[in-house]
Design a protein around this motif. Structure first.
Motif, mmCIF file in Angstrom:
data_model
loop_
_atom_site.group_PDB
_atom_site.id
_atom_site.type_symbol
_atom_site.label_atom_id
_atom_site.label_comp_id
_atom_site.label_asym_id
_atom_site.label_seq_id
_atom_site.Cartn_x
_atom_site.Cartn_y
_atom_site.Cartn_z
ATOM 1 N N MET A 158 35.130 34.933 38.853
ATOM 2 C CA MET A 158 36.089 34.229 37.993
ATOM 3 C C MET A 158 35.379 33.810 36.705
ATOM 4 O O MET A 158 34.269 33.289 36.735
ATOM 5 C CB MET A 158 36.622 32.994 38.727
ATOM 6 C CG MET A 158 37.530 32.109 37.883
ATOM 7 S SD MET A 158 38.404 30.854 38.835
ATOM 8 C CE MET A 158 37.084 30.046 39.713
ATOM 9 N N LYS A 159 36.052 34.049 35.605
ATOM 10 C CA LYS A 159 35.542 33.613 34.297
ATOM 11 C C LYS A 159 36.671 32.851 33.606
ATOM 12 O O LYS A 159 37.826 33.287 33.656
ATOM 13 C CB LYS A 159 35.196 34.823 33.435
ATOM 14 C CG LYS A 159 33.779 35.318 33.574
ATOM 15 C CD LYS A 159 33.533 36.385 32.529
ATOM 16 C CE LYS A 159 32.198 37.043 32.741
ATOM 17 N NZ LYS A 159 32.023 38.199 31.846
ATOM 18 N N ILE A 160 36.322 31.745 32.973
ATOM 19 C CA ILE A 160 37.352 30.991 32.250
ATOM 20 C C ILE A 160 36.890 30.799 30.809
ATOM 21 O O ILE A 160 35.760 30.373 30.564
ATOM 22 C CB ILE A 160 37.639 29.633 32.932
ATOM 23 C CG1 ILE A 160 38.171 29.859 34.354
ATOM 24 C CG2 ILE A 160 38.645 28.814 32.108
ATOM 25 C CD1 ILE A 160 38.542 28.613 35.120
ATOM 26 N N LEU A 162 40.465 36.832 36.856
ATOM 27 C CA LEU A 162 40.356 36.748 38.314
ATOM 28 C C LEU A 162 40.082 38.111 38.941
ATOM 29 O O LEU A 162 40.670 39.119 38.534
ATOM 30 C CB LEU A 162 41.663 36.203 38.897
ATOM 31 C CG LEU A 162 42.025 34.764 38.510
ATOM 32 C CD1 LEU A 162 43.516 34.517 38.731
ATOM 33 C CD2 LEU A 162 41.195 33.764 39.299
ATOM 34 N N ALA A 163 39.222 38.118 39.943
ATOM 35 C CA ALA A 163 39.029 39.321 40.763
ATOM 36 C C ALA A 163 40.183 39.359 41.774
ATOM 37 O O ALA A 163 40.869 38.343 41.969
ATOM 38 C CB ALA A 163 37.688 39.230 41.480
ATOM 39 N N PRO A 170 48.368 37.191 38.371
ATOM 40 C CA PRO A 170 48.348 38.598 38.804
ATOM 41 C C PRO A 170 48.847 38.726 40.255
ATOM 42 O O PRO A 170 48.687 37.795 41.051
ATOM 43 C CB PRO A 170 46.856 38.966 38.713
ATOM 44 C CG PRO A 170 46.265 38.014 37.741
ATOM 45 C CD PRO A 170 47.053 36.749 37.882
ATOM 46 N N LYS A 171 49.450 39.845 40.554
ATOM 47 C CA LYS A 171 49.986 40.066 41.909
ATOM 48 C C LYS A 171 48.879 39.860 42.940
ATOM 49 O O LYS A 171 47.701 40.137 42.653
ATOM 50 C CB LYS A 171 50.541 41.481 42.030
ATOM 51 C CG LYS A 171 51.885 41.640 41.356
ATOM 52 C CD LYS A 171 52.401 43.066 41.528
ATOM 53 C CE LYS A 171 53.692 43.242 40.754
ATOM 54 N NZ LYS A 171 54.097 44.637 40.684
ATOM 55 N N ALA A 172 49.270 39.439 44.132
ATOM 56 C CA ALA A 172 48.275 39.140 45.176
ATOM 57 C C ALA A 172 47.339 40.320 45.373
ATOM 58 O O ALA A 172 47.783 41.463 45.540
ATOM 59 C CB ALA A 172 48.986 38.806 46.478
ATOM 60 N N GLY A 173 46.054 40.035 45.310
ATOM 61 C CA GLY A 173 45.063 41.072 45.557
ATOM 62 C C GLY A 173 44.714 41.907 44.330
ATOM 63 O O GLY A 173 43.836 42.751 44.391
ATOM 64 N N HIS A 174 45.421 41.662 43.205
ATOM 65 C CA HIS A 174 45.146 42.428 41.980
ATOM 66 C C HIS A 174 44.273 41.612 41.033
ATOM 67 O O HIS A 174 44.523 40.426 40.822
ATOM 68 C CB HIS A 174 46.448 42.786 41.252
ATOM 69 C CG HIS A 174 47.234 43.855 41.936
ATOM 70 N ND1 HIS A 174 47.856 43.659 43.146
ATOM 71 C CD2 HIS A 174 47.495 45.140 41.572
ATOM 72 C CE1 HIS A 174 48.470 44.767 43.501
ATOM 73 N NE2 HIS A 174 48.264 45.685 42.575
ATOM 74 N N ALA A 175 43.279 42.281 40.448
ATOM 75 C CA ALA A 175 42.458 41.613 39.430
ATOM 76 C C ALA A 175 43.273 41.525 38.146
ATOM 77 O O ALA A 175 44.196 42.313 37.930
ATOM 78 C CB ALA A 175 41.190 42.427 39.193
ATOM 79 N N GLY A 176 42.950 40.531 37.319
ATOM 80 C CA GLY A 176 43.653 40.430 36.041
ATOM 81 C C GLY A 176 43.438 39.094 35.367
ATOM 82 O O GLY A 176 42.790 38.199 35.918
ATOM 83 N N ALA A 177 43.996 38.989 34.160
ATOM 84 C CA ALA A 177 43.867 37.745 33.394
ATOM 85 C C ALA A 177 45.095 36.869 33.624
ATOM 86 O O ALA A 177 46.218 37.371 33.765
ATOM 87 C CB ALA A 177 43.723 38.068 31.929
ATOM 88 N N TRP A 178 44.852 35.569 33.674
ATOM 89 C CA TRP A 178 45.922 34.593 33.905
ATOM 90 C C TRP A 178 45.824 33.571 32.783
ATOM 91 O O TRP A 178 44.764 32.964 32.602
ATOM 92 C CB TRP A 178 45.704 33.955 35.271
ATOM 93 C CG TRP A 178 46.762 33.031 35.740
ATOM 94 C CD1 TRP A 178 48.110 33.210 35.674
ATOM 95 C CD2 TRP A 178 46.558 31.766 36.395
ATOM 96 N NE1 TRP A 178 48.755 32.147 36.241
ATOM 97 C CE2 TRP A 178 47.821 31.258 36.691
ATOM 98 C CE3 TRP A 178 45.428 31.031 36.759
ATOM 99 C CZ2 TRP A 178 48.014 30.032 37.329
ATOM 100 C CZ3 TRP A 178 45.597 29.822 37.397
ATOM 101 C CH2 TRP A 178 46.873 29.330 37.680
#
Lengths: 101, 163
Positions: free
Chosen positions: B1-3, B15-16, B91-99
């Motif tokens: 995780m990076k913020i 998020l991973a 991001p959808k459950a289990g998907h990496a992405g930016a929030w």
């Protein structure tokens, strides 16, 4: 010409006491230690809710951590209730105490 | 995780996949708990979110005490509105992405994540010793899941407050 004078409102003895109590800074807001809230979070809440600068917030957070509690404000009843409630909204354990107690 | 802080003053959380799944689980659980009336919550959780300690001694009794607790619940119902928005943008459950979190939502997010830490600690009556990382490694089953959530959210709160 003489100005018309309005008689002062009648203040009953009991009312006088109520008013002086309402405006007296006779209530302490106490924050208690707990094992879950992070130290950085407590500092953040103190700054947001009580308007502390970082140094003040750190000092009170360390008091809570090391001594089990810290008096974070001494205020009128109304303001003390406001602070106490706000601190609880953020999940901190806070209570009110009369300074005379 | 990076913020990181976004240009608009909000936060971008990278998020991973497993992290987004865990966060969704947290927000969904929190959403349900916020909706629950204080009297119907697990008593240990209710004690942490809607505790009555010190009210009687401060002269807050009867209707006033009820009003006090209702006020605390209303604040959490307010946070629930933001939770709905966050669940849609996560991001959808289990998907990496930016929030992305708007600047005005950061304080509410931090308070909500902290509420979840309190809730999970209350459910398992966790004390100081239980919250050490070593204790998490030794724990099993549901208690281990609760401790993983508590430590993950501690990390997230620290990162949000640092930015």
């Amino acid at each position: 010409m003489q100005a018309a004078t309005t008689p002062p409102p009648e203040v009953l003895p009991g009312q006088e006491t109520d008013l002086s109590e309402a405006f007296a800074k006779g209530w302490r807001v106490v924050v208690w230690n707990d094992p879950v809230n992070l130290m950085s979070y407590v500092v953040f809440v103190f700054m947001r809710v009580l308007g502390f600068n970082e140094t003040q917030a750190q000092k009170h957070m360390l008091e809570v951590h090391e001594q089990g509690k810290s008096v974070v404000a001494v205020e009128t009843r109304e303001k003390a209730e406001f602070y106490c409630h706000r601190l609880q909204e953020f999940g901190l354990k806070s209570t009110l105490e009369a300074t005379a107690a | 995780m990076k913020i990181s802080r976004s240009k608009s003053g909000g936060r971008q959380v990278e998020l991973a996949g497993p992290e987004s799944a865990l966060l969704r689980q947290v927000l969904e659980g929190l959403n349900e708990a916020y909706e629950t009336a204080p009297g119907e919550l697990d008593p240990m959780v209710a004690n942490l979110w809607y505790g009555r300690a010190g009210l009687k001694e401060a002269g807050i009794r009867g209707e006033e005490a009820i009003h006090w607790i209702e006020g605390l619940h209303e604040v959490r119902l307010g946070r629930q509105v933001a939770l709905g928005r966050w669940l849609k943008s996560l991001p959808k459950a289990g998907h990496a992405g930016a929030w992305n979190i708007a600047e005005e939502d950061v304080e509410t997010l931090v308070a909500s994540l902290n509420d979840h830490r309190l809730r999970r600690a209350g459910e398992f009556d966790l004390g100081e010793g239980d919250l050490e990382v070593k204790a998490m490694e030794k724990s099993r089953g549901d208690k281990r899941v609760a401790l993983v959530e508590i430590h993950f959210l501690a990390w997230m709160i620290e990162l949000l407050l640092q930015e």
